[in-house]
Design a protein around this motif. Structure first.
Motif, mmCIF file in Angstrom:
data_model
loop_
_atom_site.group_PDB
_atom_site.id
_atom_site.type_symbol
_atom_site.label_atom_id
_atom_site.label_comp_id
_atom_site.label_asym_id
_atom_site.label_seq_id
_atom_site.Cartn_x
_atom_site.Cartn_y
_atom_site.Cartn_z
ATOM 1 N N ARG A 1 0.818 -1.215 0.000
ATOM 2 C CA ARG A 1 0.000 0.000 0.000
ATOM 3 C C ARG A 1 0.856 1.273 0.000
ATOM 4 N N LEU A 2 2.154 1.119 0.175
ATOM 5 C CA LEU A 2 3.040 2.274 0.201
ATOM 6 C C LEU A 2 2.982 3.045 -1.110
ATOM 7 N N ASP A 3 3.066 2.330 -2.230
ATOM 8 C CA ASP A 3 3.024 2.989 -3.522
ATOM 9 C C ASP A 3 1.690 3.697 -3.739
ATOM 10 N N LYS A 4 0.616 3.069 -3.286
ATOM 11 C CA LYS A 4 -0.707 3.687 -3.427
ATOM 12 C C LYS A 4 -0.774 4.979 -2.616
ATOM 13 N N ALA A 5 -0.210 4.940 -1.410
ATOM 14 C CA ALA A 5 -0.216 6.128 -0.553
ATOM 15 C C ALA A 5 0.599 7.257 -1.167
ATOM 16 N N LEU A 6 1.765 6.916 -1.715
ATOM 17 C CA LEU A 6 2.611 7.933 -2.333
ATOM 18 C C LEU A 6 1.959 8.511 -3.581
ATOM 19 N N LYS A 7 1.312 7.647 -4.354
ATOM 20 C CA LYS A 7 0.634 8.108 -5.569
ATOM 21 C C LYS A 7 -0.494 9.049 -5.218
ATOM 22 N N ALA A 8 -1.220 8.729 -4.141
ATOM 23 C CA ALA A 8 -2.333 9.568 -3.712
ATOM 24 C C ALA A 8 -1.857 10.962 -3.287
ATOM 25 N N ARG A 9 -0.595 11.035 -2.831
ATOM 26 C CA ARG A 9 -0.020 12.319 -2.416
ATOM 27 C C ARG A 9 0.730 12.996 -3.566
ATOM 28 N N GLY A 10 0.668 12.384 -4.758
ATOM 29 C CA GLY A 10 1.308 12.966 -5.916
ATOM 30 C C GLY A 10 2.818 12.849 -5.928
ATOM 31 N N ARG A 11 3.349 11.781 -5.245
ATOM 32 C CA ARG A 11 4.806 11.610 -5.185
ATOM 33 C C ARG A 11 5.260 10.474 -6.091
#
Length: 205
Positions: free
Chosen positions: A195-205
């Motif tokens: 879920r780390l990648d999903k979280a970063l993507k959601a923050r635009g990173r």
């Protein structure tokens, strides 16, 4: 992305059931549902027999590994993932002991019984310790961690560097190739914490 799981809420008195007991299953069911791992990390020690960072933390890491070996938790939860901090406590140093105990307990080989589900971080504070971790534990089971204002905040007089600057040890060990270092630094974390990648993507990173 992940949770912390305290295997000893009593703070050094160990009054809770082992991690393989059904007592913990409601948490594990949610971990599987949300596809998140848990770091197995105790809180402070209220027991004066156990120094918090010098004994209690390392005891807990080692205890968790042995509990996982004794039980059959991963038969019930094959997708469960745990990160055991501080290099797994004493486990890598005594890996032969744990292999032998698993054999006596009629358990599968540790690579099958444990290592699909249990991972170790690199919060180990000297070069020989990280060298041993990288030699004994498969690289796919090692995740980079560095406390930097963690358990030991001083400077090692033998090296002139902070004890807990663990990146230096990863860079210097001869037991990892450049490709394996990349796994330790990033690849394994992305696999264990999907879920780390999903979280970063959601923050635009």
């Amino acid at each position: 992305v992940g949770i912390n799981l305290n295997p000893d809420p009593s703070g050094g008195h160990w009054t809770s059931p082992p991690l393989t007991d059904r007592h913990w299953y409601p948490i594990y069911e949610k971990m599987v549902e949300y596809d998140i791992p848990a770091m197995v990390h105790v809180s402070t020690s209220c027991n004066p027999c156990f120094h918090t960072t010098g004994a209690h933390y390392i005891n807990a890491d080692t205890t968790a590994v042995m509990q996982f070996i004794q039980g059959d938790l991963f038969k019930d939860f094959p997708a469960l993932r745990f990160v055991v901090p501080h290099g797994g406590g004493a486990a890598p140093y005594h890996w032969g002991r744990y292999r032998g105990l698993a054999q006596e307990l009629k358990k599968p080989l540790l690579k099958d019984h444990l290592l699909h589900n249990v991972f170790f971080d690199t919060c180990v504070y000297h070069q020989p310790g990280v060298d041993l971790l990288a030699k004994v534990i498969p690289v796919d089971n090692i995740l980079f961690a560095s406390e930097m204002i963690g358990a030991v905040r001083g400077i090692d007089p033998e090296t002139g560097h902070h004890y807990d600057d663990t990146k230096r040890y990863i860079e210097s060990t001869v037991n990892l190739t450049p490709e394996e270092r990349q796994k330790v630094y990033e690849g394994n974390a992305r696999r264990v914490y999907p879920r780390l990648d999903k979280a970063l993507k959601a923050r635009g990173r």
